[in-house]
Write a protein that holds these residues in place. Structure first.
Motif, PDB file in Angstrom:
ATOM      1  N   VAL A 496       0.834  -1.198   0.000  1.00 34.00           N
ATOM      2  CA  VAL A 496       0.000   0.000   0.000  1.00 34.00           C
ATOM      3  C   VAL A 496       0.870   1.249   0.000  1.00 34.00           C
ATOM      4  CG1 VAL A 496      -1.683   1.349   1.348  1.00 34.00           C
ATOM      5  CG2 VAL A 496      -1.966  -1.127   1.101  1.00 34.00           C
ATOM      6  N   ARG A 497       1.944   1.219   0.784  1.00 35.10           N
ATOM      7  CA  ARG A 497       2.831   2.380   0.869  1.00 35.10           C
ATOM      8  C   ARG A 497       3.520   2.633  -0.479  1.00 35.10           C
ATOM      9  NH1 ARG A 497       7.998   4.017   2.707  1.00 35.10           N
ATOM     10  NH2 ARG A 497       7.876   5.875   4.051  1.00 35.10           N
ATOM     11  N   ALA A 498       3.948   1.542  -1.118  1.00 38.55           N
ATOM     12  CA  ALA A 498       4.593   1.687  -2.436  1.00 38.55           C
ATOM     13  C   ALA A 498       3.609   2.286  -3.443  1.00 38.55           C
ATOM     14  CB  ALA A 498       5.094   0.335  -2.918  1.00 38.55           C
ATOM     15  N   PRO A 516       8.640  14.490 -10.957  1.00 36.56           N
ATOM     16  CA  PRO A 516       7.282  13.938 -10.903  1.00 36.56           C
ATOM     17  C   PRO A 516       6.730  14.060  -9.478  1.00 36.56           C
ATOM     18  CG  PRO A 516       8.812  12.418 -11.968  1.00 36.56           C
ATOM     19  CD  PRO A 516       9.647  13.496 -11.365  1.00 36.56           C
ATOM     20  N   ARG A 517       5.435  14.251  -9.357  1.00 37.90           N
ATOM     21  CA  ARG A 517       4.807  14.419  -8.044  1.00 37.90           C
ATOM     22  C   ARG A 517       3.972  13.191  -7.690  1.00 37.90           C
ATOM     23  NH1 ARG A 517       1.334  19.683  -8.532  1.00 37.90           N
ATOM     24  NH2 ARG A 517       0.670  18.476 -10.383  1.00 37.90           N
ATOM     25  N   PRO A 518       3.893  12.888  -6.372  1.00 33.24           N
ATOM     26  CA  PRO A 518       2.992  11.810  -5.964  1.00 33.24           C
ATOM     27  C   PRO A 518       1.547  12.189  -6.278  1.00 33.24           C
ATOM     28  CG  PRO A 518       4.510  12.409  -4.202  1.00 33.24           C
ATOM     29  CD  PRO A 518       4.632  13.468  -5.264  1.00 33.24           C
ATOM     30  N   PRO A 524      -3.415  10.365   1.802  1.00 36.69           N
ATOM     31  CA  PRO A 524      -4.025   9.765   3.002  1.00 36.69           C
ATOM     32  C   PRO A 524      -3.599   8.318   3.233  1.00 36.69           C
ATOM     33  CG  PRO A 524      -5.651  11.034   1.808  1.00 36.69           C
ATOM     34  CD  PRO A 524      -4.438  10.978   0.921  1.00 36.69           C
ATOM     35  N   LEU A 525      -3.384   7.579   2.125  1.00 32.01           N
ATOM     36  CA  LEU A 525      -2.905   6.199   2.275  1.00 32.01           C
ATOM     37  C   LEU A 525      -1.520   6.165   2.916  1.00 32.01           C
ATOM     38  CD1 LEU A 525      -3.947   4.522  -1.114  1.00 32.01           C
ATOM     39  CD2 LEU A 525      -4.908   4.085   1.158  1.00 32.01           C
ATOM     40  N   CYS A 529      -0.431   4.446   6.497  1.00 32.94           N
ATOM     41  CA  CYS A 529       0.661   3.462   6.656  1.00 32.94           C
ATOM     42  C   CYS A 529       1.593   3.863   7.795  1.00 32.94           C
ATOM     43  CB  CYS A 529       1.442   3.341   5.355  1.00 32.94           C
ATOM     44  SG  CYS A 529       0.549   2.488   4.038  1.00 32.94           S
ATOM     45  N   ASP A 530       1.938   5.136   7.841  1.00 35.07           N
ATOM     46  CA  ASP A 530       2.820   5.616   8.914  1.00 35.07           C
ATOM     47  C   ASP A 530       2.147   5.488  10.278  1.00 35.07           C
ATOM     48  OD1 ASP A 530       4.760   6.183   7.073  1.00 35.07           O
ATOM     49  OD2 ASP A 530       4.239   8.315   6.888  1.00 35.07           O
ATOM     50  N   LYS A 531       0.843   5.785  10.313  1.00 32.39           N
ATOM     51  CA  LYS A 531       0.111   5.678  11.574  1.00 32.39           C
ATOM     52  C   LYS A 531       0.042   4.224  12.042  1.00 32.39           C
ATOM     53  CE  LYS A 531      -4.172   7.109  13.866  1.00 32.39           C
ATOM     54  NZ  LYS A 531      -4.413   5.834  14.545  1.00 32.39           N
ATOM     55  N   LEU A 532      -0.176   3.300  11.108  1.00 31.87           N
ATOM     56  CA  LEU A 532      -0.209   1.881  11.468  1.00 31.87           C
ATOM     57  C   LEU A 532       1.118   1.449  12.083  1.00 31.87           C
ATOM     58  CD1 LEU A 532      -1.564  -0.915  11.416  1.00 31.87           C
ATOM     59  CD2 LEU A 532      -0.626  -1.213   9.110  1.00 31.87           C
TER      60      LEU A 532
END
Length: 558
Positions: A496-498, A516-518, A524-525, A529-532
């Motif tokens: 998911v993070r990738a 290039p930009r994300p 939010p994803l 991931c960081d919060k998890l």
């Protein structure tokens, strides 16, 4: 100083212990322990002749460290005062038993000394009788119930059992005979009431070897048939509602101190290598044991080394933890919040002779030490599997540090079983190992050095096994199934993070220097991931990101 591989040491110790135990049970061990095998006198202590182990231990008889010299090479005779079984065992007891269990393990598994350990169970006593009356059950039933609970507590704390437990009530004839021997030698007297007292004046200034001035006369005798206020009971005349046994002085039961002297002598004879117990037992219990044994055996020195453990205090309290003060935590209740590994680490972090403060803070410190070890264990294995990419490892320096650690560990334990210094040597090795295991995001082509980490892991595992800590039990919280579930969760998080980090396609005509930009809608994803990752850490799940894999460490947090 000679050390042995664990495998060869186990074979050697098992054989020596088997042969020595046979001699003990046949009553032949004391044949090779002549009373004359003592030399140099210092502070009324006679340094024994025999085998010098190369260790030094603090001897309460001299108030200083002394070389540990055993009557027989490779064998230590050890007697300890067991519990008076009238109530639940508490952490104060656990601290003493775990500390001496560590020392016995060190003697056996580091220095090749087989310990023949005998422990008495006091199953008749004023406290047992009072509690039995309160609960309207027999003293025997009460004592057996709490004896079984004590043994289960020791098993839960991974304390090795002695060679044999001996109950007082099963040794009454031997106790009576021992008292008769003291009387024949002119060191005890019977009263008209059927009591028997030890005659302190009969041994002159030889009383007080442990505590000295504290053993002086106490003054007014009061309503008693004692000749001296310091005289203590060897035999107590029977009273209504109390268990009693026949004796030449009438029905009665043994005093507290005579139990240990008799039982220790019945197994080990007129000379004992090591006697242990909590510091609160030094006076009057151990003091009186010495007087009784030397009066019975007519020897100048019965016990060669007395080892005493420090009190356990509740943090902020000057009083020791004890049943009488009702400030205790039972072992069973404690193990509902912490593990046996954590308590053992808590004990290892202070010297066995020192008082120790118990609190959630001190237990969390012990837990933190184990978590650090578990994390290193996990990362080093991941590195060896090729799942963790690091910069070039300082292999030669790590090999050298491993050799130094082995030497420092043994030196610390040879110096009065200095476990804090020994653990510190191990933690220094782990700290330096961790410095070499910092993950990198891009492979740099550095050569890998898995062998040195394999050697470090094997050494750390063996060392803590010697000390009674099972690192494998601590590293995994529940089961292989749970570990697999967590790994799948970590892998899903990585995917998911990738996906969240993937960038938008650059439209034609955009200058090349524009990055290039994300995708904005995927931010939010990324945050999720960081919060998890942060939320899992307090639960004992630690996720590390590497160039080739997502590593997940699952540690026990209770």
């Amino acid at each position: 100083m000679t050390t042995f591989s664990p495998f060869l040491l186990k074979i050697r110790n098992d054989y020596v212990f088997f042969r020595a135990t046979q001699l003990v049970l046949r009553g032949r061990l004391q044949i090779s322990r002549p009373r004359t095998s003592l030399t140099r006198v210092r502070n009324n202590w006679i340094q024994p002749l025999g085998h010098d182990t190369g260790l030094k231990t603090y001897n309460s008889l001299t108030k200083q460290k002394e070389p540990l010299i055993l009557a027989q090479e490779g064998i230590a005779t050890w007697y300890s005062c067991g519990p008076t079984v009238y109530d639940h065992a508490h952490l104060g007891h656990a601290c003493s038993y775990v500390r001496f269990d560590i020392i016995q393990r060190v003697l056996s598994r580091v220095f090749g000394v087989s310990v023949i350990h005998v422990m008495v169970i006091t199953d008749i006593d004023d406290k047992i009788i009072r509690r039995a009356i309160e609960e309207s059950i027999s003293p025997t039933v009460l004592a057996r119930m709490y004896e079984e609970e004590f043994k289960n507590d020791m098993l839960a704390l991974k304390v090795l059992p002695p060679a044999v437990y001996l109950r007082v009530t099963e040794n009454i004839p031997q106790i009576v005979a021992f008292i008769e021997g003291i009387m024949r030698n002119g060191h005890a007297y019977a009263t008209k009431q059927g009591d028997v007292y030890f005659d302190i004046r009969s041994i002159g200034d030889r009383y007080g070897k442990l505590m000295g001035a504290r053993s002086k006369p106490l003054g007014f005798l009061g309503d008693t048939e004692k000749r001296d206020s310091r005289d203590f009971a060897l035999w107590k005349a029977s009273k209504p509602q109390e268990p009693s046994w026949s004796s030449p002085w009438g029905k009665g039961r043994p005093g507290w101190h005579i139990e240990c002297s008799t039982i220790a002598s019945s197994v080990f004879g007129s000379q004992l290598d090591i006697h242990s117990g909590g510091i609160d037992l030094a006076f009057p219990h151990h003091e009186n044991e010495i007087a009784q044994c030397e009066a019975y055996h007519q020897c100048g020195q019965w016990g060669n080394y007395f080892l005493h453990s420090g009190h356990l205090h509740l943090k902020g309290s000057a009083e020791k933890m004890s049943k009488s003060l009702k400030n205790f935590i039972t072992i069973k209740d404690f193990l509902g919040s912490y593990s046996a590994n954590e308590f053992r680490m808590f004990c290892l972090l202070t010297k066995y002779r020192s008082a120790i403060d118990y609190s959630d803070t001190s237990m969390n410190e012990a837990r933190s030490f184990l978590a650090t070890i578990a994390a290193f264990n996990h990362d080093a294995k991941a590195y060896m599997r090729g799942q963790l990419q690091c910069q070039a490892v300082q292999e030669e320096a790590l090999w050298e540090l491993l050799a130094q650690t082995k030497s420092s560990f043994v030196q610390a334990l040879a110096d009065d079983f200095d476990t804090p210094r020994a653990v510190n040597a191990i933690m220094t090795l782990i700290y330096q190992g961790n410095r070499n295991l910092q993950p990198i995001t891009k492979p740099d082509g550095s050569p890998r050095s898995p062998a040195v980490f394999g050697a470090i892991l094997a050494y750390i595992r063996d060392v803590f096994e010697v000390l009674g800590i099972d690192l494998e039990a601590h590293s995994v919280n529940c089961s292989g199934t749970l570990e697999n579930v967590v790994e799948q969760l970590a892998r899903f998080r990585t995917e998911v993070r990738a996906f969240a980090l993937s960038v938008e396609d650059v439209p034609p005509g955009v200058p090349s220097h524009v990055r290039p930009r994300p995708h904005p809608d995927r931010v939010p994803l990324l945050k999720a991931c960081d919060k998890l990752r942060k939320d899992l850490a307090p639960l004992g799940v630690h996720i590390k990101v590497s160039i080739c894999a997502c590593l997940c460490l699952l540690v026990q947090t209770n």
